[in-house]
Design a protein around this motif. Structure first.
Motif, PDB file in Angstrom:
ATOM      1  N   LYS A 118       0.796  -1.273   0.014  1.00 31.07           N
ATOM      2  CA  LYS A 118       0.124  -0.055   0.115  1.00 31.07           C
ATOM      3  C   LYS A 118       0.967   1.301  -0.094  1.00 31.07           C
ATOM      4  O   LYS A 118       2.052   1.230   0.292  1.00 31.07           O
ATOM      5  N   GLN A 119       0.315   2.233  -0.330  1.00 25.69           N
ATOM      6  CA  GLN A 119       1.058   3.610  -0.557  1.00 25.69           C
ATOM      7  C   GLN A 119       0.192   4.406   0.724  1.00 25.69           C
ATOM      8  O   GLN A 119      -0.994   4.016   0.967  1.00 25.69           O
ATOM      9  N   LEU A 120       0.782   5.593   0.879  1.00 25.44           N
ATOM     10  CA  LEU A 120       0.258   6.512   2.017  1.00 25.44           C
ATOM     11  C   LEU A 120      -1.224   7.072   1.554  1.00 25.44           C
ATOM     12  O   LEU A 120      -2.081   7.172   2.520  1.00 25.44           O
ATOM     13  N   LEU A 121      -1.389   7.112   0.449  1.00 22.26           N
ATOM     14  CA  LEU A 121      -2.828   7.735   0.014  1.00 22.26           C
ATOM     15  C   LEU A 121      -3.633   6.536   0.284  1.00 22.26           C
ATOM     16  O   LEU A 121      -4.897   7.092   0.536  1.00 22.26           O
ATOM     17  N   ASP A 122      -3.501   5.276   0.117  1.00 22.51           N
ATOM     18  CA  ASP A 122      -4.566   4.311   0.638  1.00 22.51           C
ATOM     19  C   ASP A 122      -4.802   4.555   1.788  1.00 22.51           C
ATOM     20  O   ASP A 122      -6.183   4.376   2.515  1.00 22.51           O
ATOM     21  N   GLN A 123      -4.026   4.771   2.941  1.00 21.22           N
ATOM     22  CA  GLN A 123      -4.151   4.934   4.293  1.00 21.22           C
ATOM     23  C   GLN A 123      -5.029   6.257   4.387  1.00 21.22           C
ATOM     24  O   GLN A 123      -5.952   6.403   5.168  1.00 21.22           O
ATOM     25  N   LEU A 124      -4.610   7.357   3.636  1.00 23.13           N
ATOM     26  CA  LEU A 124      -5.353   8.741   3.884  1.00 23.13           C
ATOM     27  C   LEU A 124      -6.723   8.675   3.435  1.00 23.13           C
ATOM     28  O   LEU A 124      -7.765   9.280   3.982  1.00 23.13           O
ATOM     29  N   GLU A 125      -7.040   7.719   2.103  1.00 18.12           N
ATOM     30  CA  GLU A 125      -8.509   7.661   1.912  1.00 18.12           C
ATOM     31  C   GLU A 125      -9.324   6.823   2.802  1.00 18.12           C
ATOM     32  O   GLU A 125     -10.524   7.091   2.890  1.00 18.12           O
ATOM     33  N   THR A 126      -8.975   6.506   3.922  1.00 21.96           N
ATOM     34  CA  THR A 126      -9.678   5.632   4.841  1.00 21.96           C
ATOM     35  C   THR A 126     -10.132   6.654   6.186  1.00 21.96           C
ATOM     36  O   THR A 126     -10.977   6.467   7.075  1.00 21.96           O
ATOM     37  N   LEU A 127      -9.452   7.962   6.220  1.00 22.00           N
ATOM     38  CA  LEU A 127      -9.639   8.803   7.260  1.00 22.00           C
ATOM     39  C   LEU A 127     -10.919   9.609   7.053  1.00 22.00           C
ATOM     40  O   LEU A 127     -11.612  10.069   6.111  1.00 22.00           O
ATOM     41  N   PRO A 128     -11.529  10.129   8.297  1.00 22.72           N
ATOM     42  CA  PRO A 128     -12.716  10.679   8.265  1.00 22.72           C
ATOM     43  C   PRO A 128     -12.599  12.175   7.665  1.00 22.72           C
ATOM     44  O   PRO A 128     -11.570  12.729   7.968  1.00 22.72           O
ATOM     45  N   ASN A 129     -13.788  12.656   7.163  1.00 18.70           N
ATOM     46  CA  ASN A 129     -13.599  14.135   6.637  1.00 18.70           C
ATOM     47  C   ASN A 129     -12.552  14.478   5.830  1.00 18.70           C
ATOM     48  O   ASN A 129     -12.075  15.712   5.598  1.00 18.70           O
ATOM     49  N   LYS A 130     -12.005  13.444   5.062  1.00 17.84           N
ATOM     50  CA  LYS A 130     -11.157  13.443   4.030  1.00 17.84           C
ATOM     51  C   LYS A 130     -11.276  14.439   2.969  1.00 17.84           C
ATOM     52  O   LYS A 130     -10.524  15.043   2.474  1.00 17.84           O
ATOM     53  N   GLU A 131     -12.637  14.394   2.601  1.00 19.71           N
ATOM     54  CA  GLU A 131     -12.849  15.354   1.369  1.00 19.71           C
ATOM     55  C   GLU A 131     -12.515  16.874   1.713  1.00 19.71           C
ATOM     56  O   GLU A 131     -12.655  17.473   0.585  1.00 19.71           O
ATOM     57  N   GLN A 132     -12.443  17.191   2.657  1.00 19.86           N
ATOM     58  CA  GLN A 132     -11.931  18.612   3.010  1.00 19.86           C
ATOM     59  C   GLN A 132     -10.298  18.769   2.486  1.00 19.86           C
ATOM     60  O   GLN A 132      -9.869  20.107   2.470  1.00 19.86           O
ATOM     61  N   TRP A 133      -9.627  17.914   2.353  1.00 19.17           N
ATOM     62  CA  TRP A 133      -8.440  18.213   1.973  1.00 19.17           C
ATOM     63  C   TRP A 133      -7.679  16.812   0.962  1.00 19.17           C
ATOM     64  O   TRP A 133      -6.356  17.151   0.588  1.00 19.17           O
ATOM     65  N   ILE A 134      -8.259  15.849   0.748  1.00 18.69           N
ATOM     66  CA  ILE A 134      -7.694  14.959   0.211  1.00 18.69           C
ATOM     67  C   ILE A 134      -7.476  15.134  -1.412  1.00 18.69           C
ATOM     68  O   ILE A 134      -6.545  14.482  -2.126  1.00 18.69           O
ATOM     69  N   ALA A 135      -8.120  16.329  -1.867  1.00 18.12           N
ATOM     70  CA  ALA A 135      -7.895  16.468  -3.457  1.00 18.12           C
ATOM     71  C   ALA A 135      -6.367  16.652  -3.793  1.00 18.12           C
ATOM     72  O   ALA A 135      -5.832  16.351  -4.727  1.00 18.12           O
ATOM     73  N   THR A 136      -5.668  17.313  -3.043  1.00 16.53           N
ATOM     74  CA  THR A 136      -4.192  17.628  -3.057  1.00 16.53           C
ATOM     75  C   THR A 136      -3.415  16.328  -3.173  1.00 16.53           C
ATOM     76  O   THR A 136      -2.564  15.986  -4.035  1.00 16.53           O
ATOM     77  N   PRO A 137      -3.360  15.449  -2.191  1.00 17.12           N
ATOM     78  CA  PRO A 137      -2.750  13.978  -2.172  1.00 17.12           C
ATOM     79  C   PRO A 137      -2.979  13.331  -3.434  1.00 17.12           C
ATOM     80  O   PRO A 137      -2.148  12.647  -4.111  1.00 17.12           O
ATOM     81  N   ARG A 138      -4.301  13.311  -3.804  1.00 16.70           N
ATOM     82  CA  ARG A 138      -4.595  12.640  -4.943  1.00 16.70           C
ATOM     83  C   ARG A 138      -4.014  13.152  -6.184  1.00 16.70           C
ATOM     84  O   ARG A 138      -3.609  12.657  -6.980  1.00 16.70           O
ATOM     85  N   ALA A 139      -4.040  14.474  -6.274  1.00 14.41           N
ATOM     86  CA  ALA A 139      -3.574  15.297  -7.324  1.00 14.41           C
ATOM     87  C   ALA A 139      -2.065  15.170  -7.527  1.00 14.41           C
ATOM     88  O   ALA A 139      -1.595  14.601  -8.757  1.00 14.41           O
ATOM     89  N   GLN A 140      -1.420  14.960  -6.703  1.00 18.91           N
ATOM     90  CA  GLN A 140       0.182  14.696  -6.624  1.00 18.91           C
ATOM     91  C   GLN A 140       0.400  13.350  -6.613  1.00 18.91           C
ATOM     92  O   GLN A 140       1.493  12.886  -7.306  1.00 18.91           O
ATOM     93  N   HIS A 141      -0.409  12.424  -6.386  1.00 17.80           N
ATOM     94  CA  HIS A 141      -0.233  10.936  -6.606  1.00 17.80           C
ATOM     95  C   HIS A 141      -0.282  10.804  -8.275  1.00 17.80           C
ATOM     96  O   HIS A 141       0.532   9.934  -8.814  1.00 17.80           O
TER      97      HIS A 141
END
Length: 217
Positions: A118-141
């Protein structure tokens, strides 16, 4: 002859640390910026200033540079984060088929491995309220995956640790594709460390068409 580099986003946290470190090493720096007054307040008269939209940068703007560092940040608005990938594509198109300038990208930590396939993004995707900040990690992935497929271009990238924060240079450890932690179990790195590490890599290239990472000890 002195090395000549361009820094896109030179007034940001990473860009300013890179610019200052490069100037300290006698490197000639061209800053690609939006606000010259702000930049002059940070760097004085040492760099060359180019006020330009990053997507208007063309071959003539970078033709005499040895390295172009992409420290651009479009902010965290989900409507803008895809500009990470779009700028990478634009820069690759400009230099494709040439060894110079070398492209240096600053990625997030999301594409680093955390074990278990797994990559860190996989872990980040499981966190609550991720939609507030997850767009940047997804984009740089996406940006990293694009670079892995880029052909006929001279590039290198760095992923800071999980926490990337303002701060001075500190002793550090380098890695390749895995999230690093220090003796205290922290995965964090300061802008001063990243700036120095990037300038060291520019002056003494050790990574070619690959990504590496860094953590403060």
């Amino acid at each position: 002859m002195a090395l000549k580099i361009g820094v896109i986003g030179a007034t940001g946290m990473a860009g300013s640390a890179i610019t200052k470190s490069a100037l300290d090493q006698g490197i000639e720096v061209t800053t690609f910026i939006r606000n010259e007054e702000k930049a002059r307040g940070m760097f004085g008269d040492q760099p060359t200033y180019r006020v330009i939209d990053v997507f208007d940068i063309g071959k003539p703007d970078i033709a005499d540079l040895d390295v172009v560092v992409d420290a651009f940040s479009p902010g965290h608005d989900p409507k803008n984060v895809d500009q990470h990938l779009e700028l990478a594509q634009h820069l690759v198109d400009l230099v494709k088929g040439s060894d110079k300038p070398r492209l240096f990208f600053i990625l997030g930590a999301a594409s680093l491995n955390i074990g278990g396939g797994k990559q860190l993004l996989d872990q980040l995707e499981t966190l609550p309220n991720k939609e507030q900040w997850i767009a940047t990690p997804r984009a740089q992935h996406k940006e990293y995956n694009f670079l892995l497929q880029a052909k006929d271009v001279n590039w290198v990238a760095i992923s800071p640790s999980r926490t990337f924060k303002p701060g001075d240079f500190a002793p550090y450890e380098l890695g390749h594709n895995d999230v690093l932690t220090n003796a205290e179990g922290k995965s964090e790195v300061t802008s001063g460390t990243v700036g120095r590490v990037i300038v060291d890599e520019i002056m003494n290239p050790a990574h070619h068409n690959e990504r590496f990472t860094v953590v403060n000890k």
